[in-house]
Design a protein around this motif. Sequence first.
Motif, PDB file in Angstrom:
ATOM      1  N   PRO A   1      30.270 -38.914  13.415  1.00 55.40           N
ATOM      2  CA  PRO A   1      30.009 -38.612  14.824  1.00 55.40           C
ATOM      3  C   PRO A   1      28.531 -38.762  15.211  1.00 55.40           C
ATOM      4  CG  PRO A   1      31.514 -36.995  13.918  1.00 55.40           C
ATOM      5  CD  PRO A   1      31.008 -37.810  12.757  1.00 55.40           C
ATOM      6  N   ASP A   2      27.638 -38.766  14.238  1.00 57.01           N
ATOM      7  CA  ASP A   2      26.206 -38.906  14.505  1.00 57.01           C
ATOM      8  C   ASP A   2      25.761 -40.361  14.648  1.00 57.01           C
ATOM      9  OD1 ASP A   2      25.564 -36.042  14.261  1.00 57.01           O
ATOM     10  OD2 ASP A   2      26.174 -36.345  12.170  1.00 57.01           O
ATOM     11  N   LEU A   3      26.605 -41.296  14.292  1.00 60.26           N
ATOM     12  CA  LEU A   3      26.202 -42.704  14.271  1.00 60.26           C
ATOM     13  C   LEU A   3      25.870 -43.261  15.650  1.00 60.26           C
ATOM     14  CD1 LEU A   3      28.589 -44.115  11.519  1.00 60.26           C
ATOM     15  CD2 LEU A   3      26.123 -43.650  11.339  1.00 60.26           C
ATOM     16  N   SER A   4      26.529 -42.792  16.705  1.00 58.51           N
ATOM     17  CA  SER A   4      26.202 -43.306  18.041  1.00 58.51           C
ATOM     18  C   SER A   4      24.801 -42.866  18.462  1.00 58.51           C
ATOM     19  CB  SER A   4      27.242 -42.862  19.078  1.00 58.51           C
ATOM     20  OG  SER A   4      27.299 -41.455  19.185  1.00 58.51           O
ATOM     21  N   ALA A   5      24.374 -41.684  18.056  1.00 58.36           N
ATOM     22  CA  ALA A   5      23.003 -41.237  18.331  1.00 58.36           C
ATOM     23  C   ALA A   5      22.018 -41.968  17.419  1.00 58.36           C
ATOM     24  CB  ALA A   5      22.890 -39.725  18.154  1.00 58.36           C
ATOM     25  N   PHE A   6      22.406 -42.193  16.172  1.00 61.10           N
ATOM     26  CA  PHE A   6      21.569 -42.963  15.239  1.00 61.10           C
ATOM     27  C   PHE A   6      21.258 -44.343  15.812  1.00 61.10           C
ATOM     28  CE2 PHE A   6      21.227 -42.002  10.470  1.00 61.10           C
ATOM     29  CZ  PHE A   6      20.947 -40.671  10.670  1.00 61.10           C
ATOM     30  N   ALA A   7      22.249 -44.935  16.448  1.00 61.51           N
ATOM     31  CA  ALA A   7      22.106 -46.313  16.942  1.00 61.51           C
ATOM     32  C   ALA A   7      21.010 -46.451  17.996  1.00 61.51           C
ATOM     33  CB  ALA A   7      23.436 -46.803  17.504  1.00 61.51           C
ATOM     34  N   ILE A   8      20.671 -45.361  18.686  1.00 62.04           N
ATOM     35  CA  ILE A   8      19.707 -45.471  19.784  1.00 62.04           C
ATOM     36  C   ILE A   8      18.415 -44.676  19.558  1.00 62.04           C
ATOM     37  CG2 ILE A   8      21.438 -46.050  21.521  1.00 62.04           C
ATOM     38  CD1 ILE A   8      21.409 -43.104  22.412  1.00 62.04           C
ATOM     39  N   ALA A   9      18.386 -43.806  18.564  1.00 62.75           N
ATOM     40  CA  ALA A   9      17.211 -42.959  18.328  1.00 62.75           C
ATOM     41  C   ALA A   9      16.058 -43.761  17.739  1.00 62.75           C
ATOM     42  CB  ALA A   9      17.576 -41.801  17.398  1.00 62.75           C
ATOM     43  N   GLY A  10      14.843 -43.300  18.018  1.00 60.27           N
ATOM     44  CA  GLY A  10      13.646 -43.953  17.503  1.00 60.27           C
ATOM     45  C   GLY A  10      13.468 -43.781  16.008  1.00 60.27           C
ATOM     46  N   ALA A  11      13.947 -42.665  15.462  1.00 59.24           N
ATOM     47  CA  ALA A  11      13.910 -42.411  14.021  1.00 59.24           C
ATOM     48  C   ALA A  11      15.204 -41.710  13.648  1.00 59.24           C
ATOM     49  CB  ALA A  11      12.703 -41.550  13.655  1.00 59.24           C
ATOM     50  N   LYS A  12      15.712 -42.020  12.456  1.00 62.49           N
ATOM     51  CA  LYS A  12      16.991 -41.505  12.001  1.00 62.49           C
ATOM     52  C   LYS A  12      16.823 -40.929  10.598  1.00 62.49           C
ATOM     53  CE  LYS A  12      17.783 -45.827  13.156  1.00 62.49           C
ATOM     54  NZ  LYS A  12      16.918 -45.999  14.285  1.00 62.49           N
TER      55      LYS A  12
ATOM     56  N   GLU B   1      27.751 -44.051   5.114  1.00 61.38           N
ATOM     57  CA  GLU B   1      27.411 -44.892   6.271  1.00 61.38           C
ATOM     58  C   GLU B   1      26.186 -44.368   7.020  1.00 61.38           C
ATOM     59  OE1 GLU B   1      28.580 -47.801   6.792  1.00 61.38           O
ATOM     60  OE2 GLU B   1      30.174 -47.656   5.301  1.00 61.38           O
ATOM     61  N   VAL B   2      26.014 -43.056   7.019  1.00 60.97           N
ATOM     62  CA  VAL B   2      24.849 -42.455   7.675  1.00 60.97           C
ATOM     63  C   VAL B   2      23.614 -42.679   6.813  1.00 60.97           C
ATOM     64  CG1 VAL B   2      23.871 -40.327   8.615  1.00 60.97           C
ATOM     65  CG2 VAL B   2      26.322 -40.787   8.857  1.00 60.97           C
ATOM     66  N   ARG B   3      23.738 -42.450   5.513  1.00 62.13           N
ATOM     67  CA  ARG B   3      22.605 -42.691   4.600  1.00 62.13           C
ATOM     68  C   ARG B   3      22.157 -44.147   4.673  1.00 62.13           C
ATOM     69  NH1 ARG B   3      25.885 -40.253   0.707  1.00 62.13           N
ATOM     70  NH2 ARG B   3      25.654 -42.100  -0.612  1.00 62.13           N
ATOM     71  N   ARG B   4      23.104 -45.055   4.778  1.00 62.46           N
ATOM     72  CA  ARG B   4      22.791 -46.487   4.833  1.00 62.46           C
ATOM     73  C   ARG B   4      21.928 -46.830   6.055  1.00 62.46           C
ATOM     74  NH1 ARG B   4      27.974 -48.997   4.416  1.00 62.46           N
ATOM     75  NH2 ARG B   4      27.643 -48.884   2.186  1.00 62.46           N
ATOM     76  N   ARG B   5      22.098 -46.096   7.141  1.00 62.79           N
ATOM     77  CA  ARG B   5      21.398 -46.402   8.402  1.00 62.79           C
ATOM     78  C   ARG B   5      20.147 -45.538   8.628  1.00 62.79           C
ATOM     79  NH1 ARG B   5      26.624 -47.592   8.587  1.00 62.79           N
ATOM     80  NH2 ARG B   5      27.370 -49.263   9.962  1.00 62.79           N
ATOM     81  N   ALA B   6      19.895 -44.610   7.723  1.00 61.46           N
ATOM     82  CA  ALA B   6      18.786 -43.673   7.904  1.00 61.46           C
ATOM     83  C   ALA B   6      17.447 -44.301   7.529  1.00 61.46           C
ATOM     84  CB  ALA B   6      19.024 -42.427   7.060  1.00 61.46           C
TER      85      ALA B   6
END
Length: 177
Positions: free
Chosen positions: A113-124, A133-138
């Motif tokens: 559920p956090d991935l949509s915010a990850f997609a637009i945030a300046g830092a993740k 999947e979250v670790r991969r994008r952090a």
Amino acid sequence: MSSILQKLKNIKALVLDVDGILSDGFVTLTNTGDELKSFDIRDGLGMKLAQQAGLKVIIITGRQSKIVEKRMSDLGVDLVYQGREDKGTALLQACKQLNLTPQDCLYMGDDWPDLSAFAIAGAKITVPNGHTEVRRRADLITHAMGGRGAVREVCDLLLQSNGVYDELLEKYLASPY
């Protein structure tokens, strides 16, 4: 580490999920159906220090909880969005309300559920037990686990990147004698 500090230099808001980030992610229910949730006191101080440094603190959580409402009120959190699975949309709404852009925000979450915010945030940022999947994008995975000082770890990085860590620490080192 210097690259993440550089990235955090322009951050104006710390945006946090609750379960798995500010708490350990476990939902404990009593026999009467009441929910119990634990928060690490170090995370709370980190959030207050971040606010002292001029950062906004925003909570976006998918669950609804009076415990979260009480804890965040006690900490003086700027905005709290509960019952929001649409975390990217909630982040955009918070930004609009505080006159920020998503790029101004550091988002800390741990699951899909956090991935949509990850997609637009300046830092993740996520925690070691965050979903793959979250670790991969952090941009960074904390050393501490969610609910066990991970938020404080991130707050310290924010304070360092803004050049105020030592100044704030000095207040605690000063002896009144």
